[in-house]
Design a protein around this motif. Structure first.
Motif, PDB file in Angstrom:
ATOM      1  N   SER A 220      48.646  83.099  91.101  1.00 57.90           N
ATOM      2  CA  SER A 220      48.787  83.644  89.754  1.00 57.90           C
ATOM      3  C   SER A 220      47.861  84.841  89.602  1.00 57.90           C
ATOM      4  O   SER A 220      47.248  85.295  90.575  1.00 57.90           O
ATOM      5  CB  SER A 220      48.473  82.569  88.702  1.00 57.90           C
ATOM      6  OG  SER A 220      47.176  82.044  88.901  1.00 57.90           O
ATOM      7  N   SER A 221      47.728  85.339  88.399  1.00 52.11           N
ATOM      8  CA  SER A 221      46.905  86.522  88.133  1.00 52.11           C
ATOM      9  C   SER A 221      45.421  86.170  88.100  1.00 52.11           C
ATOM     10  O   SER A 221      45.035  85.053  87.754  1.00 52.11           O
ATOM     11  CB  SER A 221      47.323  87.121  86.789  1.00 52.11           C
ATOM     12  OG  SER A 221      46.432  88.145  86.387  1.00 52.11           O
ATOM     13  N   ASP A 222      44.561  87.138  88.489  1.00 56.60           N
ATOM     14  CA  ASP A 222      43.120  86.973  88.266  1.00 56.60           C
ATOM     15  C   ASP A 222      42.621  88.071  87.323  1.00 56.60           C
ATOM     16  O   ASP A 222      41.483  88.540  87.407  1.00 56.60           O
ATOM     17  CB  ASP A 222      42.332  86.942  89.577  1.00 56.60           C
ATOM     18  CG  ASP A 222      42.649  88.090  90.520  1.00 56.60           C
ATOM     19  OD1 ASP A 222      42.406  89.247  90.128  1.00 56.60           O
ATOM     20  OD2 ASP A 222      43.134  87.823  91.631  1.00 56.60           O
ATOM     21  N   GLU A 223      43.463  88.431  86.384  1.00 55.56           N
ATOM     22  CA  GLU A 223      43.142  89.480  85.418  1.00 55.56           C
ATOM     23  C   GLU A 223      42.351  88.912  84.241  1.00 55.56           C
ATOM     24  O   GLU A 223      42.634  87.821  83.756  1.00 55.56           O
ATOM     25  CB  GLU A 223      44.445  90.096  84.914  1.00 55.56           C
ATOM     26  CG  GLU A 223      44.299  91.258  83.969  1.00 55.56           C
ATOM     27  CD  GLU A 223      45.645  91.875  83.590  1.00 55.56           C
ATOM     28  OE1 GLU A 223      45.729  92.459  82.489  1.00 55.56           O
ATOM     29  OE2 GLU A 223      46.597  91.752  84.386  1.00 55.56           O
ATOM     30  N   ILE A 224      41.355  89.670  83.794  1.00 57.81           N
ATOM     31  CA  ILE A 224      40.634  89.324  82.571  1.00 57.81           C
ATOM     32  C   ILE A 224      40.893  90.403  81.529  1.00 57.81           C
ATOM     33  O   ILE A 224      41.278  91.527  81.846  1.00 57.81           O
ATOM     34  CB  ILE A 224      39.127  89.127  82.800  1.00 57.81           C
ATOM     35  CG1 ILE A 224      38.463  90.420  83.294  1.00 57.81           C
ATOM     36  CG2 ILE A 224      38.865  87.968  83.745  1.00 57.81           C
ATOM     37  CD1 ILE A 224      36.944  90.343  83.357  1.00 57.81           C
ATOM     38  N   TRP A 225      40.673  90.047  80.282  1.00 61.19           N
ATOM     39  CA  TRP A 225      40.973  90.934  79.153  1.00 61.19           C
ATOM     40  C   TRP A 225      39.764  91.769  78.744  1.00 61.19           C
ATOM     41  O   TRP A 225      39.868  92.933  78.380  1.00 61.19           O
ATOM     42  CB  TRP A 225      41.439  90.058  77.994  1.00 61.19           C
ATOM     43  CG  TRP A 225      41.845  90.740  76.745  1.00 61.19           C
ATOM     44  CD1 TRP A 225      42.861  91.642  76.580  1.00 61.19           C
ATOM     45  CD2 TRP A 225      41.257  90.554  75.444  1.00 61.19           C
ATOM     46  NE1 TRP A 225      42.938  92.019  75.260  1.00 61.19           N
ATOM     47  CE2 TRP A 225      41.973  91.368  74.551  1.00 61.19           C
ATOM     48  CE3 TRP A 225      40.220  89.760  74.967  1.00 61.19           C
ATOM     49  CZ2 TRP A 225      41.679  91.423  73.189  1.00 61.19           C
ATOM     50  CZ3 TRP A 225      39.910  89.812  73.617  1.00 61.19           C
ATOM     51  CH2 TRP A 225      40.636  90.643  72.741  1.00 61.19           C
ATOM     52  N   ALA A 226      38.571  91.163  78.820  1.00 64.36           N
ATOM     53  CA  ALA A 226      37.342  91.854  78.437  1.00 64.36           C
ATOM     54  C   ALA A 226      36.208  91.425  79.348  1.00 64.36           C
ATOM     55  O   ALA A 226      36.124  90.261  79.749  1.00 64.36           O
ATOM     56  CB  ALA A 226      36.990  91.563  76.977  1.00 64.36           C
ATOM     57  N   ALA A 227      35.331  92.372  79.682  1.00 64.14           N
ATOM     58  CA  ALA A 227      34.183  92.109  80.553  1.00 64.14           C
ATOM     59  C   ALA A 227      32.895  92.347  79.776  1.00 64.14           C
ATOM     60  O   ALA A 227      32.705  93.422  79.193  1.00 64.14           O
ATOM     61  CB  ALA A 227      34.230  93.018  81.778  1.00 64.14           C
ATOM     62  N   VAL A 228      32.018  91.342  79.775  1.00 66.32           N
ATOM     63  CA  VAL A 228      30.715  91.439  79.119  1.00 66.32           C
ATOM     64  C   VAL A 228      29.656  91.362  80.206  1.00 66.32           C
ATOM     65  O   VAL A 228      29.437  90.315  80.809  1.00 66.32           O
ATOM     66  CB  VAL A 228      30.525  90.310  78.087  1.00 66.32           C
ATOM     67  CG1 VAL A 228      29.144  90.416  77.436  1.00 66.32           C
ATOM     68  CG2 VAL A 228      31.628  90.353  77.036  1.00 66.32           C
ATOM     69  N   SER A 229      29.013  92.484  80.464  1.00 65.20           N
ATOM     70  CA  SER A 229      28.130  92.594  81.624  1.00 65.20           C
ATOM     71  C   SER A 229      26.737  93.027  81.194  1.00 65.20           C
ATOM     72  O   SER A 229      26.530  94.148  80.718  1.00 65.20           O
ATOM     73  CB  SER A 229      28.716  93.613  82.620  1.00 65.20           C
ATOM     74  OG  SER A 229      27.930  93.712  83.773  1.00 65.20           O
ATOM     75  N   TYR A 230      25.776  92.112  81.351  1.00 59.66           N
ATOM     76  CA  TYR A 230      24.376  92.422  81.054  1.00 59.66           C
ATOM     77  C   TYR A 230      23.646  92.755  82.353  1.00 59.66           C
ATOM     78  O   TYR A 230      23.746  92.027  83.337  1.00 59.66           O
ATOM     79  CB  TYR A 230      23.693  91.227  80.386  1.00 59.66           C
ATOM     80  CG  TYR A 230      24.122  90.948  78.965  1.00 59.66           C
ATOM     81  CD1 TYR A 230      23.483  91.557  77.886  1.00 59.66           C
ATOM     82  CD2 TYR A 230      25.155  90.062  78.698  1.00 59.66           C
ATOM     83  CE1 TYR A 230      23.864  91.287  76.575  1.00 59.66           C
ATOM     84  CE2 TYR A 230      25.548  89.782  77.391  1.00 59.66           C
ATOM     85  CZ  TYR A 230      24.903  90.403  76.334  1.00 59.66           C
ATOM     86  OH  TYR A 230      25.284  90.132  75.045  1.00 59.66           O
ATOM     87  N   CYS A 231      22.923  93.866  82.349  1.00 59.39           N
ATOM     88  CA  CYS A 231      22.079  94.348  83.465  1.00 59.39           C
ATOM     89  C   CYS A 231      22.689  94.047  84.840  1.00 59.39           C
ATOM     90  O   CYS A 231      22.085  93.334  85.650  1.00 59.39           O
ATOM     91  CB  CYS A 231      20.671  93.778  83.368  1.00 59.39           C
ATOM     92  SG  CYS A 231      20.498  91.984  83.246  1.00 59.39           S
ATOM     93  N   PRO A 232      23.884  94.559  85.114  1.00 59.10           N
ATOM     94  CA  PRO A 232      24.554  94.215  86.379  1.00 59.10           C
ATOM     95  C   PRO A 232      23.822  94.742  87.612  1.00 59.10           C
ATOM     96  O   PRO A 232      23.505  95.924  87.696  1.00 59.10           O
ATOM     97  CB  PRO A 232      25.926  94.882  86.226  1.00 59.10           C
ATOM     98  CG  PRO A 232      25.709  96.006  85.253  1.00 59.10           C
ATOM     99  CD  PRO A 232      24.659  95.508  84.300  1.00 59.10           C
TER     100      PRO A 232
END
Length: 468
Positions: A220-232
């Motif tokens: 199936s898909s591994d798509e996400i809708w929104a990414a929240v990334s702190y200090c990557p």
């Protein structure tokens, strides 16, 4: 004379080379799977068990009790699962914000280490999301320190493969599980923030298909809708250059050997060349850094915080003494030594977590940049094609483009006191996303160290606008 060899990604990016490296890697994974088969469980079907009624619980967020149902230990791969880590938990609040709300997916991965799926916490975004009526999913993943019978099964790219498999599980069961898998919001900090960025950048890319198939991930898909990334902690193969470019001006405050001082200068001098490959100049990156720092300081000042003269910042005339500011950062926590990410003394066990991430299944730490490989204290060697391929597929910068970017919504934060990576890394991530057409909510946070899930009211106000 010690020379710097800059890795030319275009040189190794032909389809023929990629196929060769990919199939070599898959062969290694097959051998590892056979070695682990006798001590791993077959997880069976990935279909959600509709008879699972879950467990009713209550979490107090602030002073408000939030009632929810917990569904735990859901294995997201069907073949040779490492059930210590390869599972996810789903938490469904009684008071959903809408009939089929977004799924808030949290990873607790830090330092690229293994992470078990936890329960929701009243002290971070999981509890906040639950109280706001989102379905919360917490995914575990293998990391460089996970092993079975002495075989280290979580080296790169396994951490991102595990998170992709978790997302595929959610999509695969979308019609029967609570929450909308077409609106997955992924949240992570540090290495977790980097994995979230990679998750958003590389959704459904064919580079990951074969390893995921071998793992028994859902088709199936591994798509996400929104990414929240702190200090990557991301863009690892270029982070050493960026770190020295930023901090070499205050090398007297770092405990560096004569050799490290030499390496610091060499790395710093190479960073403008990398910037050019991104269509950015030194003047531009310097301007962006100053702008975001001043914005953060002004916001803090307007909220009543005092801006110390030691920071070198003058809000009156909007200027920054960068040397003073960098000393202020270094006083908060000692800076990393050179190279900051790909240690030059790996052979003598002076390895970073990143050296372990790209290490072998036999637990041998390894260099992952040409610079470090050619500047070892002892010996001089070339990086293998397998390492180059693994490094490439762990970097979201290699996948962000207008044509293929599936994740359109991004929330990125970086603290002005963070010395774990450098200012340019998150800014370059934001820049590439922006020119690729993404909606990017980006800011520096004043006086914040290497940390995440802060000012959650701002995050969830942003998410609320997206979900209206």
């Amino acid at each position: 004379m010690i020379t710097f060899v800059l890795y030319d990604s275009t040189k190794h990016s032909t389809k023929k080379m990629n196929r060769l490296i990919k199939y070599t890697y898959v062969y290694i994974i097959l051998l590892m799977s056979l070695a682990l088969y006798s001590c791993s469980k077959e997880a069976g079907s990935l279909k959600w068990d509709t008879t699972n009624k879950g467990e009713h619980r209550t979490l107090t967020v602030g002073e408000v009790p939030v009632k929810y149902t917990a569904y735990e230990k859901l294995i997201y791969v069907s073949r040779n699962a490492d059930t210590t880590y390869q599972y996810l938990n789903i938490y469904v609040p009684n008071n959903l914000r809408e009939e089929n709300p977004p799924i808030f997916l949290r990873t607790y991965c830090g330092g690229y280490m293994a992470s078990k799926a936890k329960g929701p916490s009243a002290n971070d975004a999981t509890g906040y999301a639950l109280s706001e009526g989102y379905v919360v999913c917490i995914a575990g993943n293998r990391g460089w320190n996970s092993s079975i019978n002495g075989t280290y099964n979580g080296r790169a790219p396994e951490p991102i493969l595990d998170l992709k498999a978790a997302v595929r599980y959610l999509h695969y069961n979308d019609s029967i599980i609570p929450g909308d898998a077409n609106r997955i919001i992924a949240d992570g900090t540090s290495a977790g923030g980097a994995l979230v960025a990679l998750l958003g950048a590389s959704a459904n890319h064919s580079d990951y298909d074969l390893p995921l198939k071998i793992m028994g991930a859902a088709d199936s898909s591994d798509e996400i809708w929104a990414a929240v990334s702190y200090c990557p902690i991301t863009n690892l193969e270029n982070s050493d250059m960026a770190y020295e470019w930023q901090f070499c001006a205050i090398n007297e405050s770092r405990e560096l050997s004569e050799r490290q001082l030499l390496l610091s200068g060499q790395l710093a001098s190479q960073f403008p060349g990398y910037l050019a490959t991104q269509g950015v100049t030194e003047a531009q990156i310097d301007f962006w850094i100053r702008k975001h720092i001043l914005n953060a300081a002004k916001k803090a000042y307007d909220e009543g915080q005092t801006i110390s003269p030691k920071t070198g910042i003058s809000l009156a005339d909007t200027t920054i003494d960068m040397t003073a500011l960098l000393h202020y950062v270094a006083e908060a926590q000692p800076l990393k030594t050179t190279p900051a990410f790909d240690a030059y003394n790996v052979a003598n066990k002076h390895a970073t977590f990143e050296n372990k991430l790209f290490g072998s299944v036999q637990n041998k730490d390894q260099n992952f940049t040409e610079f470090a490989a050619h500047n070892q204290l002892e010996g001089n060697y070339e990086l293998g094609d397998d390492i180059k391929w693994r490094v490439r597929i762990m970097n979201p910068m290699n996948y962000i483009c207008k044509k293929n970017l599936k994740c359109k919504h991004w929330y990125i934060r970086y603290g002005t006191l963070d010395r774990d990576t450098s200012y340019p890394i998150s800014i370059l991530l934001k820049h590439k996303l922006f020119i690729s057409g993404a909606d990017v909510n980006f800011a520096f946070q004043w006086d914040e160290p290497h940390n995440g899930d802060y000012r959650l009211n701002e995050l969830f106000e942003w998410l609320s606008k997206l979900t209206r």
